[in-house]
Enzyme design. Structure first.
Site, PDB file in Angstrom:
ATOM      1  N   GLY A   8       3.410   2.083  10.945  1.00 47.87           N
ATOM      2  CA  GLY A   8       3.194   1.443  12.236  1.00 47.87           C
ATOM      3  C   GLY A   8       2.736   0.009  12.046  1.00 47.87           C
ATOM      4  O   GLY A   8       3.160  -0.906  12.750  1.00 47.87           O
TER       5      GLY A   8
ATOM      6  N   GLU B 237       0.831  -1.192   0.000  1.00 47.07           N
ATOM      7  CA  GLU B 237       0.000   0.000   0.000  1.00 47.07           C
ATOM      8  C   GLU B 237       0.879   1.260   0.000  1.00 47.07           C
ATOM      9  O   GLU B 237       1.824   1.316   0.786  1.00 47.07           O
ATOM     10  CB  GLU B 237      -0.925   0.049   1.219  1.00 47.07           C
ATOM     11  CG  GLU B 237      -1.982   1.130   1.066  1.00 47.07           C
ATOM     12  CD  GLU B 237      -2.904   1.279   2.287  1.00 47.07           C
ATOM     13  OE1 GLU B 237      -2.483   0.950   3.397  1.00 47.07           O
ATOM     14  OE2 GLU B 237      -4.033   1.725   2.089  1.00 47.07           O
TER      15      GLU B 237
ATOM     16  N   HIS C 257      -6.962  -1.027  15.108  1.00 48.25           N
ATOM     17  CA  HIS C 257      -7.010  -0.309  13.830  1.00 48.25           C
ATOM     18  C   HIS C 257      -6.918  -1.311  12.661  1.00 48.25           C
ATOM     19  O   HIS C 257      -7.742  -1.295  11.749  1.00 48.25           O
ATOM     20  CB  HIS C 257      -5.841   0.687  13.787  1.00 48.25           C
ATOM     21  CG  HIS C 257      -5.757   1.492  12.532  1.00 48.25           C
ATOM     22  ND1 HIS C 257      -6.128   2.804  12.473  1.00 48.25           N
ATOM     23  CD2 HIS C 257      -5.324   1.172  11.279  1.00 48.25           C
ATOM     24  CE1 HIS C 257      -5.945   3.271  11.241  1.00 48.25           C
ATOM     25  NE2 HIS C 257      -5.442   2.285  10.493  1.00 48.25           N
ATOM     26  N   GLU C 258      -5.951  -2.182  12.725  1.00 52.98           N
ATOM     27  CA  GLU C 258      -5.729  -3.103  11.594  1.00 52.98           C
ATOM     28  C   GLU C 258      -6.852  -4.139  11.487  1.00 52.98           C
ATOM     29  O   GLU C 258      -7.225  -4.538  10.385  1.00 52.98           O
ATOM     30  CB  GLU C 258      -4.366  -3.796  11.725  1.00 52.98           C
ATOM     31  CG  GLU C 258      -3.181  -2.851  11.832  1.00 52.98           C
ATOM     32  CD  GLU C 258      -3.126  -1.774  10.767  1.00 52.98           C
ATOM     33  OE1 GLU C 258      -3.636  -2.016   9.657  1.00 52.98           O
ATOM     34  OE2 GLU C 258      -2.610  -0.680  11.042  1.00 52.98           O
TER      35      GLU C 258
ATOM     36  N   MET D 188       0.348  -2.654   8.841  1.00 53.97           N
ATOM     37  CA  MET D 188      -0.329  -2.699   7.547  1.00 53.97           C
ATOM     38  C   MET D 188      -1.319  -3.852   7.534  1.00 53.97           C
ATOM     39  O   MET D 188      -0.978  -4.979   7.875  1.00 53.97           O
ATOM     40  CB  MET D 188       0.723  -2.858   6.428  1.00 53.97           C
ATOM     41  CG  MET D 188       0.141  -3.089   5.058  1.00 53.97           C
ATOM     42  SD  MET D 188      -0.819  -1.651   4.477  1.00 53.97           S
ATOM     43  CE  MET D 188      -2.015  -2.482   3.440  1.00 53.97           C
ATOM     44  N   GLU D 189      -2.545  -3.547   7.061  1.00 59.16           N
ATOM     45  CA  GLU D 189      -3.671  -4.465   7.231  1.00 59.16           C
ATOM     46  C   GLU D 189      -3.806  -5.563   6.190  1.00 59.16           C
ATOM     47  O   GLU D 189      -4.906  -6.077   5.989  1.00 59.16           O
ATOM     48  CB  GLU D 189      -4.965  -3.646   7.236  1.00 59.16           C
ATOM     49  CG  GLU D 189      -5.345  -3.002   5.877  1.00 59.16           C
ATOM     50  CD  GLU D 189      -4.860  -1.572   5.722  1.00 59.16           C
ATOM     51  OE1 GLU D 189      -3.907  -1.198   6.416  1.00 59.16           O
ATOM     52  OE2 GLU D 189      -5.425  -0.839   4.891  1.00 59.16           O
TER      53      GLU D 189
HETATM   54 ZN   LIG Z   1      -5.047   2.091   8.470  1.00 61.58          ZN
END
Ligand SMILES: [Zn+2]
Length: 1036
Positions: free
Chosen positions: A431, A297, A467-468, A433-434
């Site tokens: 930080g 990404e 978040h992820e 990545m999903e």
């Molecule tokens: Zn994000």
């Protein structure tokens, strides 16, 4: 994606050109965008007579939509400077709303505003006249051409001089991928890899070419197979580097509905940076070990395999990885089978994926160890790290399992894969990545060492995991159609960080953290250099720039406001509906609003309301005037900008800005927040409005409860005085977040000249009795900022008085702190903030106590002797001395805990010894002890110090080329570096130095939005000093 170090999610962006030159279609459309990579020689240029079509020789005609042309990029190539970049970035929606006549409450402040407004109108009219009467001028290589000059295009040519069949940055949609079969053989000895790829294609429109992305890959063989035919046919690959595309020109037309398989063999080197398929290293028993991981990404999947690298080209993936015996490999899906292949190697075959975007594909080859747990719904969750960090993986596993369950319940949709891996990668730029099913993290955001880490470290890890995991639905299952709506992914995931943690881990008390991020992003969003949440982007650099605090924190903030307005049930149902309606598909922002509107069972157009927040830059200031005689409230809204008109005429509040603001308020007659009957709401849709109060004898009002709305409130003076009186006498009438908001709003209003700095400082007077973390932290941030500015102007005596002021207010509270880990998270956080400030400013016996603890640690070398919440302060004090600094560095070099290492790095980067700071910067850039990923953090930390702010800026200037090679142009780390290393400047000389440096970079950074932001911050600092310095000297 979770950007780098969270506390530094800085303030930065890019924008659309607002140069009137571009309102007309330029006569020359030069499709080569990066002359550095691919210079177009004059004799390569092909000119064709122009019509409304772009003629590509030998390839027929391609209709071009005017708005899809790359004017911006073309202009860059032509070396045109972008004027008005700092002008208000208006958008299409201006003028959509009916305008109330101006002259309402907001304009009461001065007749001067009216005069200035008239002046601006005259200027605009004059410019319009000049433009009208000037001969029309358009740009070509020869300069200004008259309108009727024969119009020409420059066509893209590949590296061999052949015409490339596709002229645009965005891919054509005539051929789409359905499935990728990818086999990779990474070689961690030669640091290279080979790939074998078959892409199943479906023709959607008749075409004679197939165009897709590829960058930095050496394609050694290319064939194409028709469905049903076993005979692959060799095809020639053309490559157009500026667009990072390859294309195949076909002899015959592909017809709608046909299918093909494109077979490609290729090789490449593993990347040295942090994107694409890149290498990372770590020490294992004094040996350097290598691993290879991916970060795609936003636009780097094309660096690992040729693909249709735009989020809307969703397809399924079958991945095979050939590896050595002492490695494992991981990918998005579970491993189905491992088979031995030649030369003692093994091939891992992964299950076919669900339909997904290329930026979510991931694979890793490494020697990693894991811990695993199966959830109640049958998903195998695993946490992976390098072998000697196995003892730090359990907290992440526990968090992930709990949060996964929360999301399955909240979205009411099962997690669609049967495994979820969370992997800590030693070298990692962001930080986390999903990637679907294979989330990657920086070690510091996943690994937790119980004995030494602080409670805030625990909070950070849970926040990043939350978040992820939210992305697995919001982003992965339903994906934005294009990067202009990145906020849909990131704003939502950021909102869910806080929302989910409040439900799942209430003891981690994340509400204060969310409040601080709202304050921070509003500071950025009150500048001209900000941009709307949904912003048009095209090239990679612009896409990178979207990963900024506007997409993340502003996105989260407006969702918080919307949730409050709709109620949690409607909000949840709307999200659930949106995900179900669009699963495995792509969306635009309006799809979310439509889904929520369908759920909301009253006459409310969510889209109409939310468009005012996503399509307009900035946020409103609501001016409130209570008429106690008539028992009514006058309201007025205008865009809030910090830059005054005298500094920048474009800062004049544009009266066409209008928001639909869901106001909340309480009054003196019913001021108990905990009683829902006391909380009133009002949807302010016009520029001015009046609320007639039902309850009698109201003496004060308070708007924007808990600062949950994305707007600031400016109270007319008598109300303001009443509120200040209440703060002094009975502060608990207001919530701690409201008290923090009083402080924040006062200082931000003062910075814009809406109130005086004296009035803002008066707001802190009540704080001798304050004991809550949120207001105290906010006051320390604001006062610390003033101290920093004054100190770096060399006015050390005045800086000393600012310090004295701080300790007059907070001295008693600091004296009450103990050097321990006791209390709630909030209390522990307050203690750590107060003692850090106390030791930084050498207050009381703070330094002495910290030094004692440091010395004791030097002797025992037992880290668990130190109170873990306070180690940053203790290391910082110890590292003031050369001997202590070197001791910290030695321990840093041998330590396995990334959270602790980060605190040590911070302590070292706060040194008052410039030589040490310069050494740290170079060491990190070249990475032998300190990883390059830490460099933005080092520069940001050093820039806050008196010793470091000038060396940090010099370092940036001297090493710019290396910096943009390591971190992409426009990326979050580059944004942080630009803004943080210049934000301490407050003189015209520095402003012009910064401007000159970035101007000289041309296509290597001069156009970055972060540069505009950096310059604007310097101007704001100058403005602040000009206005307030004298007052400050008198008042303190
Ligand atoms: Zn994000």
């Amino acid at each position: 994606m979770e950007p780098g170090f969270q506390s530094e999610r800085a303030q930065l962006p890019r924008n659309m050109i607002e140069n009137s030159m571009f309102e007309e279609e330029p006569d020359v459309v030069d499709l080569a965008k990066e002359p550095r990579l691919h210079p177009l020689e004059p004799d390569e240029v092909e000119y064709e007579p122009r019509s409304s079509r772009l003629l590509v020789r030998g390839l027929g005609e391609h209709d071009l939509e005017d708005d899809e042309e790359d004017y911006e990029s073309s202009a860059r190539l032509l070396g045109m400077s972008f004027m008005n970049r700092s002008s208000n970035h208006r958008n299409n929606m201006a003028g959509v709303y009916n305008q109330e006549p101006s002259g309402g409450l907001c304009s009461l402040s001065s007749a001067r505003t009216v005069l200035v407004g008239a002046f601006v109108v005259v200027i605009i009219l004059s410019i319009a006249m000049v433009v009208y009467f000037l001969p029309k001028c358009t740009f070509t290589k020869e300069g200004c051409h008259k309108k009727n000059t024969t119009l020409t295009f420059i066509y893209p040519l590949d590296a061999n001089g052949q015409v490339f069949p596709w002229p645009k940055v965005r891919l054509p949609t005539a051929v789409v991928p359905v499935h990728y079969d990818l086999t990779l053989r990474p070689n961690l000895t030669t640091m290279s890899f080979t790939g074998s790829l078959q892409i199943s294609l479906l023709v959607k429109e008749d075409t004679n070419n197939i165009t897709l992305h590829s960058f930095g890959l050496k394609i050694t063989k290319a064939t194409i197979t028709s469905k049903g035919s076993s005979q692959p046919k060799d095809v020639q690959i053309l490559e157009y580097l500026p667009h990072r595309q390859i294309a195949i020109k076909l002899d015959s037309m592909l017809l709608n509905g046909e299918t093909r398989i494109l077979n490609l063999e290729y090789s490449a080197n593993l990347s040295d940076g942090f994107s694409g398929f890149y290498k990372s290293s770590y020490q294992d028993k004094n040996k350097t070990r290598i691993l290879a991981a991916t970060q795609f990404e936003p636009t780097s999947a094309r660096n690992a395999f040729p693909c249709f690298d735009e989020p809307a080209f969703k397809a399924t993936f079958s991945i095979k990885i050939i590896r050595e015996a002492d490695h494992i490999s991981l990918s998005n899906t579970q491993k189905d089978v491992t088979t031995p292949v030649a030369n003692g190697l093994f091939q891992d075959t992964f299950a076919k994926s669900v339909k997904m975007s290329t930026y979510l594909v991931a694979f890793i080859v490494a020697d990693l160890k894991n811990v695993s747990q199966e959830t109640a719904s049958g998903t195998l969750v695993s946490v992976y790290a390098v072998p000697d960090k196995m003892d730090q993986m359990h907290y992440a596993l526990e968090s992930a399992v709990k949060l996964l369950k929360f999301y399955e319940d909240f979205f009411n949709i099962s997690y669609p894969l049967n495994k979820l891996d969370l992997v800590a990668i030693p070298d990692f730029e962001a930080g986390a990545m999903e990637n679907w099913g294979l989330i990657t993290f920086r070690e510091i955001t996943l690994l937790y060492k119980e004995e030494t880490a602080s409670i805030l470290d625990k909070q950070t890890i849970s926040i990043v995991i939350a978040h992820e995991l939210a992305h697995q639905w919001f982003g992965n299952l339903v994906t934005m159609e294009w990067w202009n709506d990145l906020w849909l992914n990131e704003g939502f995931a950021t909102f869910m960080e806080y929302f989910s943690l409040e439900k799942v881990f209430p003891e981690l008390e994340v509400a204060d953290r969310f409040l601080t991020t709202r304050f921070k992003v509003m500071e950025k969003d009150s500048m001209n250099s900000s941009h709307p949440l949904s912003t048009s982007v095209k090239i990679a650099e612009e896409i990178e720039e979207m990963f900024d605090s506007i997409s993340y924190e502003k996105g989260a903030s407006i969702l918080l406001m919307l949730k409050g307005f709709l109620g949690e049930t409607v909000f949840q149902k709307g999200i659930e509906r949106y995900l179900n309606e669009h699963k495995y598909g792509n969306t635009k922002t309006e799809d979310l609003w439509n889904s929520i509107t369908e759920v909301k069972n009253v006459d409310l157009n969510v889209k109409e309301m939310m468009n005012t927040w996503t399509l307009q830059t900035g946020f409103p200031m609501v001016t409130v005037k209570l008429d106690t005689t008539a028992n009514k409230i006058h309201l007025c809204q205008e865009r809030f900008l910090r830059m005054s008109i005298s500094q920048d005429p474009s800062s004049s509040p544009d009266s066409s800005y209008l928001w639909h603001i869901p106001l909340t308020y309480i009054t003196s007659s019913c001021s108990n927040y905990t009683q829902s009957k006391c909380i009133k709401t009002w949807l302010l849709k016009n520029k001015t409005d009046i609320i007639y109060l039902k309850e009698p004898n109201v003496t004060w009002v308070k708007f924007n409860l808990h600062m949950n709305g994305y707007y600031i409130v400016h109270y007319e003076e008598s109300t303001s005085k009443k509120l200040l009186g209440l703060l002094k006498n009975n502060r608990l009438v207001f919530s701690d977040h409201d008290r923090a908001a009083f402080i924040n709003n006062a200082f931000i209003l003062a910075s814009a000249g809406k109130i005086t700095v004296k009035q803002a400082l008066s707001m802190t007077k009540y704080m001798k009795n304050e004991s809550s973390t949120a207001p105290i932290s906010e006051a320390l941030i604001q006062l610390g900022h003033i101290h920093g500015l004054v100190q770096k102007r060399g006015m050390l005596q005045l800086a000393g008085r600012v310090k004295k002021y701080i300790f007059d207010i907070f001295g008693d509270l600091i004296n009450d702190q103990t050097w321990s880990n006791n209390g709630s998270l909030s209390e522990r956080q307050l203690r750590s903030t107060l003692l850090d400030v106390a030791c930084d400013y050498k207050y009381g016996d703070c330094v002495q106590k910290a030094q004692e603890l440091f010395t004791n640690w030097e002797i025992t070398q037992n880290m668990s002797d130190l109170p873990s919440d306070l180690t940053t302060t203790i290391y910082s004090v110890g590292a003031c001395e050369v001997k202590g600094w070197e001791f910290v560095l030695r321990v840093y070099n041998s330590l396995k805990s990334e959270t602790e290492k980060s605190k040590m790095l911070r302590a070292m980067a706060k040194s008052s010894n410039a030589q040490q700071l310069i050494w740290l910067m170079h060491e990190s850039l070249h990475h032998s002890i300190i990883r390059t990923q830490e460099l933005p953090f080092i520069l940001a930390t050093a820039s806050r110090t008196l010793a470091g702010y000038l060396p940090a800026w010099d370092f940036v200037k001297e090493n710019w080329d290396d910096l943009v090679e390591k971190f992409h142009l426009g990326s979050f780390p580059i944004q942080v570096i630009i803004v943080k290393t210049t934000s301490q400047f407050s003189t015209k000389n520095h402003e012009s130095e910064v401007q000159t440096f970035f101007d000289s970079l041309m296509d290597k950074g001069s156009q970055l939005r972060a540069v505009q932001e950096a310059l604007e911050i310097i101007r704001l600092n100058i403005q602040w000093m000009d206005k307030n310095l004298k007052n400050l000297e008198v008042w303190l």
